[in-house]
Design a protein around this motif. Structure first.
Motif, PDB file in Angstrom:
ATOM      1  N   ALA A 717     -17.184   8.874 122.953  1.00  0.00           N
ATOM      2  CA  ALA A 717     -17.986   9.976 123.512  1.00  0.00           C
ATOM      3  C   ALA A 717     -18.838   9.489 124.671  1.00  0.00           C
ATOM      4  O   ALA A 717     -19.084  10.235 125.635  1.00  0.00           O
ATOM      5  N   TRP A 718     -19.296   8.249 124.606  1.00  0.00           N
ATOM      6  CA  TRP A 718     -20.169   7.695 125.652  1.00  0.00           C
ATOM      7  C   TRP A 718     -19.450   7.649 127.004  1.00  0.00           C
ATOM      8  O   TRP A 718     -20.054   7.848 128.045  1.00  0.00           O
ATOM      9  N   ARG A 719     -18.149   7.398 126.961  1.00  0.00           N
ATOM     10  CA  ARG A 719     -17.390   7.265 128.214  1.00  0.00           C
ATOM     11  C   ARG A 719     -17.361   8.560 129.006  1.00  0.00           C
ATOM     12  O   ARG A 719     -17.217   8.545 130.235  1.00  0.00           O
ATOM     13  N   THR A 720     -17.482   9.684 128.311  1.00  0.00           N
ATOM     14  CA  THR A 720     -17.399  10.980 129.000  1.00  0.00           C
ATOM     15  C   THR A 720     -18.696  11.778 128.900  1.00  0.00           C
ATOM     16  O   THR A 720     -18.745  12.937 129.291  1.00  0.00           O
ATOM     17  N   ALA A 721     -19.746  11.150 128.381  1.00  0.00           N
ATOM     18  CA  ALA A 721     -21.010  11.880 128.164  1.00  0.00           C
ATOM     19  C   ALA A 721     -21.686  12.214 129.482  1.00  0.00           C
ATOM     20  O   ALA A 721     -21.565  11.490 130.471  1.00  0.00           O
ATOM     21  N   ASP A 722     -22.412  13.334 129.481  1.00  0.00           N
ATOM     22  CA  ASP A 722     -23.202  13.662 130.669  1.00  0.00           C
ATOM     23  C   ASP A 722     -24.408  12.726 130.734  1.00  0.00           C
ATOM     24  O   ASP A 722     -24.748  12.032 129.778  1.00  0.00           O
ATOM     25  N   SER A 723     -25.054  12.728 131.877  1.00  0.00           N
ATOM     26  CA  SER A 723     -26.119  11.760 132.112  1.00  0.00           C
ATOM     27  C   SER A 723     -27.322  11.953 131.194  1.00  0.00           C
ATOM     28  O   SER A 723     -28.081  11.023 130.950  1.00  0.00           O
ATOM     29  N   ARG A 724     -27.502  13.164 130.680  1.00  0.00           N
ATOM     30  CA  ARG A 724     -28.649  13.402 129.793  1.00  0.00           C
ATOM     31  C   ARG A 724     -28.527  12.586 128.515  1.00  0.00           C
ATOM     32  O   ARG A 724     -29.501  12.055 128.001  1.00  0.00           O
ATOM     33  N   ARG A 725     -27.298  12.520 127.985  1.00  0.00           N
ATOM     34  CA  ARG A 725     -27.121  11.845 126.701  1.00  0.00           C
ATOM     35  C   ARG A 725     -26.712  10.391 126.846  1.00  0.00           C
ATOM     36  O   ARG A 725     -26.700   9.648 125.862  1.00  0.00           O
ATOM     37  N   GLU A 726     -26.393   9.982 128.051  1.00  0.00           N
ATOM     38  CA  GLU A 726     -25.897   8.632 128.269  1.00  0.00           C
ATOM     39  C   GLU A 726     -26.893   7.581 127.793  1.00  0.00           C
ATOM     40  O   GLU A 726     -26.536   6.616 127.107  1.00  0.00           O
ATOM     41  N   VAL A 727     -28.169   7.769 128.133  1.00  0.00           N
ATOM     42  CA  VAL A 727     -29.195   6.798 127.761  1.00  0.00           C
ATOM     43  C   VAL A 727     -29.373   6.754 126.249  1.00  0.00           C
ATOM     44  O   VAL A 727     -29.500   5.673 125.649  1.00  0.00           O
ATOM     45  N   ILE A 728     -29.382   7.911 125.622  1.00  0.00           N
ATOM     46  CA  ILE A 728     -29.566   7.989 124.165  1.00  0.00           C
ATOM     47  C   ILE A 728     -28.410   7.305 123.451  1.00  0.00           C
ATOM     48  O   ILE A 728     -28.611   6.518 122.517  1.00  0.00           O
ATOM     49  N   ILE A 729     -27.196   7.599 123.897  1.00  0.00           N
ATOM     50  CA  ILE A 729     -26.021   7.009 123.245  1.00  0.00           C
ATOM     51  C   ILE A 729     -26.049   5.493 123.392  1.00  0.00           C
ATOM     52  O   ILE A 729     -25.756   4.755 122.442  1.00  0.00           O
ATOM     53  N   ALA A 730     -26.400   5.030 124.592  1.00  0.00           N
ATOM     54  CA  ALA A 730     -26.468   3.583 124.812  1.00  0.00           C
ATOM     55  C   ALA A 730     -27.477   2.935 123.864  1.00  0.00           C
ATOM     56  O   ALA A 730     -27.230   1.854 123.311  1.00  0.00           O
ATOM     57  N   ALA A 731     -28.618   3.605 123.656  1.00  0.00           N
ATOM     58  CA  ALA A 731     -29.640   3.066 122.749  1.00  0.00           C
ATOM     59  C   ALA A 731     -29.137   3.042 121.313  1.00  0.00           C
ATOM     60  O   ALA A 731     -29.388   2.084 120.569  1.00  0.00           O
ATOM     61  N   ILE A 732     -28.419   4.088 120.903  1.00  0.00           N
ATOM     62  CA  ILE A 732     -27.881   4.132 119.536  1.00  0.00           C
ATOM     63  C   ILE A 732     -26.839   3.035 119.347  1.00  0.00           C
ATOM     64  O   ILE A 732     -26.836   2.325 118.329  1.00  0.00           O
ATOM     65  N   LEU A 733     -25.947   2.873 120.334  1.00  0.00           N
ATOM     66  CA  LEU A 733     -24.920   1.830 120.240  1.00  0.00           C
ATOM     67  C   LEU A 733     -25.564   0.445 120.181  1.00  0.00           C
ATOM     68  O   LEU A 733     -25.103  -0.437 119.449  1.00  0.00           O
TER      69      LEU A 733
END
Length: 738
Positions: A717-733
């Motif tokens: 999901a991170w590879r195609t996520a919009d910029s709003r969620r990109e930072v959050i996903i990176a932090a979760i990963l």
């Protein structure tokens, strides 16, 4: 016109009170013949009359009313009528969208188009968004186009970004200004590459900086610091943007790291020659928000010249809290002047703030300055001094803290117990000395001293503490017996069982209640009958505690006594009985709990829904699914929690829908339920819930908790996520790696 001439006459009176009464009467009429008079009064010069008419239109928003309200927007002579028509249309809401869109498509004159565009921005419907987006491309009037842009910003929908970014490529500075503002309102970091270069245009600098602050992306900190450092004049707008980024509401998983990063970068990069302008601005500005954010920067700066100013602002009610936090951010180098200020402080509020700062950043050198406040006349100050000495993690003041076990303030006594216990836990080498002193204090004639000494003795597990508890549980003073019994409940010592059971019949209600709560931990077989007897106690809270305790025993013989109190006792007891029956987990209690789910008292219904969690049966499962659609949010939340406890994967579709419930507590309950029923089918729903500020922290925790189940899906999901969620996903990963 209305069939009532007297009402018309009253509506045209020179007396505004008479006109308002007429407006009230006509606004409650269901006769369409009264509409002309209502629309006449919609333009009345008295705001009370207009408001009364607006209320009437909102109550009965017929299509004819909406069309005529739109007509009123064209009244160039009467601003009151236009404004009241706008208010009515906004309050009517979605029912006006179709009429507004149709009217806008007829391309009326500019002033009306402006009004319609602003209305669509206020109403925020999907159809309105689509119309605004499409209209922007072909709009030739600059004022209308700028209003469309502002209205698109109100939607905060990332789908508007490509259209707004195309506006930035035009030559019209006015439209660029509004497009930058709108992109800031949307708050998506995807717009930053288009916004940042526009800082080169002098007329756009302020909106660019404000948009950066609203977007709140930590990646722009270096850009802002460069502006602050390189520009000759202190750029307050850039400083304000930096504060907004640091204080933006963010998920727990990234919030603290980003704030710490911003503060470190600021301290490392901010030039010392810019400190005097900051200090001067604090003194001269009349704007409270400017003064407050500069105080924050002074704390971040770590510059000694800032300390006197920060300490002075502790005396100002409007800046005291900000100044205190700034001193904490300043760090340990601020401690010496803080201690000096503490010794000279007169106001209790200032002393309390300084104690809070010392608690956060103080060291052993602070002890001497804090000790005198152990005897302050204000109990709040004494308690804060005790807590501070406990937090400084230095054993030196332990004797002073032992003396405060006998403080006249109960909260201060408890703080002393906690502080002494914490210090002994951190410095085992002082345990022997503390124990010898505690043994002497246990012989004190003062009950508070004996009670609190006993607490410390047990907390640090002094030698022979079980015997000391047993002895105290037989003391002639009921307060000491109660304390001893309560402390017994912390341990699973079999030797306590007999005394706990005996204490269930103590003459003191406080001791009996403490015994019930303590018995739960040991659950001796001989405790069941006394607990059943306690169900007949005259004290409602003892009956409640007894019912709760019997639930922990899971004994069939407790059912019949519990049932007697289900129908006729007070609500706290009934709820405890329901909880106890649910813990039995037997199908035999199903029908009883079903009846309780229809009780008039919502708390009884809620308790029954929660109790059904461990009761087997397909009909129970269906009842919980039905409860997930209850009108009351408390019942829906309880149903989600129960379904999670049952752990049945068949509940997943219903729990997925509950993530979109109108109530945030129900949403949170659904997330926690999905944590109990981990399943890859839930990922897409949890991922979508990352967009919800109310549940983002809980969803992050679930994904991290079940990292082996969700990691690959999140990476994809991170590879195609919009910029709003990109930072959050990176932090979760990142958190998944730990």
């Amino acid at each position: 016109m209305s069939a009532n001439p007297d009402l018309v006459l009253q509506a045209r009176s020179s007396d505004p009170d008479a006109r308002q009464k007429a407006a009230y009467l006509v606004s409650h009429s269901a006769d369409a013949r009264d509409y002309p008079l209502m629309f006449e009064l919609l333009g009345d010069k008295d705001w009370r009359v207009r408001k009364t008419i607006v209320d009437g239109f909102v109550r009965d928003p017929r299509p004819e009313v909406i069309e005529r309200l739109l007509d009123a927007l064209a009244d160039a002579e009467n601003a009151g009528r236009r404004n009241s028509a706008t208010e009515a249309l906004v309050r009517i809401g979605d029912g006006t969208i179709v009429a507004i869109v149709n009217r806008l498509r007829t391309k009326p004159d500019i002033d009306i188009r402006l009004s319609l565009v602003n209305l669509l921005g206020d109403l925020r419907s999907q159809e309105g968004f689509n119309v605004l987006r499409d209209t922007l491309e072909g709009e030739t009037d600059t004022n209308v186009a700028s209003s469309i842009i502002s209205s698109l910003g109100k939607f905060r929908d990332a789908a508007a970004i490509p259209h707004l970014m195309r506006v930035l490529q035009r030559d019209d500075v006015w439209l660029k200004f509004h497009a930058i503002e709108a992109l800031g309102e949307i708050g998506d970091r995807a717009a930053l590459p288009a916004i940042l270069p526009l800082y080169a245009e002098k007329s756009l600098r302020k909106p660019v900086l404000e948009a950066i602050g609203k977007i709140g992306d930590v990646g722009t900190v270096s850009f802002l610091l460069k502006i602050i450092i390189e520009e000759d004049k202190l750029n307050l707008t850039a400083l304000r943007a930096l504060v907004r980024i640091a204080e933006a509401a963010k998920p727990r998983i990234v919030e603290k790291n980003e704030r710490d990063l911003i503060q470190r970068k600021f301290r490392a990069a901010f030039p010392s020659e810019k400190i005097p302008p900051l200090l001067e601005t604090v003194k001269t500005t009349s704007k409270r928000d400017v003064r407050n954010f500069i105080l924050k920067f002074l704390g971040w700066s770590g510059d000694p010249r800032a300390l006197p100013v920060l300490l002075d602002h502790l005396d100002e009610p409007e800046t005291a809290e900000v100044a205190a936090q700034a001193l904490i951010d300043f760090g340990p180098l601020a401690v010496p002047p803080i201690l000096h200020a503490l010794q000279n402080a007169q106001e209790d509020e200032v002393i309390a703030l300084l104690m809070r700062v010392i608690n956060a950043i103080g060291t052993g050198e602070s002890i001497g300055a804090v000790i005198p406040f152990l005897d302050h006349q204000n109990p709040m100050i004494r308690r804060l001094a005790i807590e501070t000495l406990g937090e400084l993690m230095n054993p030196a003041p332990v004797d002073y803290l032992l003396a405060k076990l006998d403080d006249s303030d109960i909260a201060s006594q408890q703080s002393a117990v906690n502080a002494v216990s914490a210090l002994v836990g951190s410095f085992p080498e002082i345990k022997g000395d503390v124990l010898s002193k505690i043994r002497r204090l246990l012989q004190s004639p003062h009950v508070p001293m004996k009670l609190n000494s006993l607490s410390v003795y047990v907390n640090i597990q002094g030698e022979g503490y079980p015997d000391e508890l047993l002895l105290a549980s037989k003391d002639s003073d009921p307060m000491i017996r109660q304390k001893a019994i309560s402390l017994m409940g912390k341990f699973s010592e079999e030797r306590f069982a007999d005394q706990l059971v005996l204490s269930l019949a103590d003459e003191s209600a406080g001791v009996r209640l403490a015994a019930i709560n303590a018995v739960v931990h040991l659950r001796p077989e001989k405790g069941i009958d006394p607990l059943i007897s306690s169900l007949e106690d005259s004290d409602v809270w003892i009956r409640t505690a007894a019912a709760q305790a019997l639930g922990e025993y899971h004994q069939q013989r407790a059912v019949e006594p519990l049932m007697r109190h289900l129908e006729n006792d007070l609500p706290p007891v009934r709820i405890a009985v329901i909880e106890a029956l649910g813990k039995l987990g037997q199908a035999s209690v199903r029908n009883v709990l079903f009846r309780c789910t229809s009780d008039p008292d919502v708390e009884i219904r809620r308790a029954a829904v929660l109790a059904l969690a461990k009761v087997p049966g397909e009909d129970v499962f269906r009842r919980l699914l039905d409860s997930l659609s209850d009108q009351d949010w408390r019942i829906r939340a309880a149903a989600a929690a129960s379904l999670g406890i049952r752990g049945d994967a068949k509940a997943l579709p219903a729990l997925h829908r509950a993530l979109d419930d109108s109530d945030t507590y129900v949403q949170e309950s659904a997330v926690l339920a999905l944590d109990r029923i981990p399943d890859r089918s839930s990922f897409s729903y949890l991922f979508k819930a990352l967009e919800n500020p109310a549940t983002i922290d809980e969803v992050s925790d679930v994904l991290i908790h079940h990292k082996d189940l969700y990691r690959d899906l999140l990476e994809q999901a991170w590879r195609t996520a919009d910029s709003r969620r990109e930072v959050i996903i990176a932090a979760i990963l990142s958190a998944m790696k730990s």
